[in-house]
Design an enzyme around this catalytic site. Sequence first.
Site, PDB file in Angstrom:
ATOM      1  N   ASP A 125       1.863  -6.129  -1.357  1.00 60.73           N
ATOM      2  CA  ASP A 125       1.838  -4.662  -1.297  1.00 60.73           C
ATOM      3  C   ASP A 125       2.658  -4.165  -0.107  1.00 60.73           C
ATOM      4  O   ASP A 125       3.383  -3.173  -0.206  1.00 60.73           O
ATOM      5  CB  ASP A 125       0.390  -4.179  -1.189  1.00 60.73           C
ATOM      6  CG  ASP A 125      -0.499  -4.794  -2.248  1.00 60.73           C
ATOM      7  OD1 ASP A 125      -0.212  -4.609  -3.433  1.00 60.73           O
ATOM      8  OD2 ASP A 125      -1.470  -5.477  -1.884  1.00 60.73           O
ATOM      9  N   HIS A 147      -6.863  -4.903  -2.113  1.00 57.53           N
ATOM     10  CA  HIS A 147      -5.701  -5.199  -2.969  1.00 57.53           C
ATOM     11  C   HIS A 147      -6.051  -4.740  -4.382  1.00 57.53           C
ATOM     12  O   HIS A 147      -6.400  -5.519  -5.261  1.00 57.53           O
ATOM     13  CB  HIS A 147      -5.391  -6.695  -2.943  1.00 57.53           C
ATOM     14  CG  HIS A 147      -4.278  -7.079  -3.876  1.00 57.53           C
ATOM     15  ND1 HIS A 147      -3.002  -6.576  -3.750  1.00 57.53           N
ATOM     16  CD2 HIS A 147      -4.258  -7.903  -4.957  1.00 57.53           C
ATOM     17  CE1 HIS A 147      -2.245  -7.082  -4.718  1.00 57.53           C
ATOM     18  NE2 HIS A 147      -2.986  -7.882  -5.458  1.00 57.53           N
TER      19      HIS A 147
END
Length: 348
Positions: free
Chosen positions: A174, A202
Amino acid sequence: MKCANCILKYIVFLSQSEPIKVLVTGAAGQIAYSLLFSIAKGDVFGKDQPVILVLLDIPVMMGVLEGVVMELQDCAIPVLREVIATDKEEVAFKDLDVAILVGSMPRREGMERKDLLKANVAIFKSQGAALEKYAKKTVKVLVVGNPANTNCLIAAKSAPSIPKENFSCLTRLDHNRARSQVAMRCGVPASHVKNVIIWGNHSSTQYPDVHHCKVNMSGSEVGCFEAVKDDAWLKGDFISTVQLRGAAVIKARKLSSAMSAAKAICDHVRDIWFGTAPGEFVSMGVYSSGNKYGVPEDLIYSFPVEIKNKTWKIVNDLPVNDFSRSKMDATAAELVDERDTAVTFLGE
């Protein structure tokens, strides 16, 4: 003759260096297929560091894993000392220096969220117990398999004699996605963007934060908002693009992220091993003791961290505005709910 002496010294160096023993679970899967070559050839631990690769998967995948082992052997990599393929935890977790836990139960059509959590609690409780029983107490553990934050917490709870600081989960993918989006928007290489932050889980509630990000524009560093010159995009489409990027890859590719996930795993573990650059921090899911940024205790939550001597430290005292606070709290609330659901299955 001088060149021959150099080669001889290199061979002697390799023969004297202790190999690092590295486990990858889910080793017959597509992420591992992109990952193993990079580890084996020195992209993570250094070109001169011998490694022993341990590959763990379920019994039905051992045939596929045999082919992966043959390919690694056929690469003829000097620092790859040995490849061990197994479906047995007592073999896989023995005397590990590093464990990269990629394998997990994926969510299947019609599966309830609590059923997914229950299946993964069983997996990571077992692997945590194996770490406790067989691995070195200094082992560094990276959890990749989703839901990564909560799986990491369960593994850590199941290995009580290994410091919780040795466990982390992958939010570097990410982080890399956020860097890349800013870089493309500014027309600069991704290396010119630093100090983005992924806060929290996440998942689609994660918060990609660029309030502390710096962009190198024509040789001078400026704040991300100044570089991009589009506050609406940074507070809107940028965030949703990063949050939903995994789903977008699946929709386009019909498979989940593998190449980019493998690259992020390499980045994450290499930074643990060698540290972060001065003045830079990266995002990692790490244990929250409840005294940083108002995040509840007993969660694996993604923070900005600096790393030195194989030890991470959460970056202190970054100002947090109201916009960021609400998003950080929302992703924390999701993690609390995940944790509380998962913990109910620990005793089963």
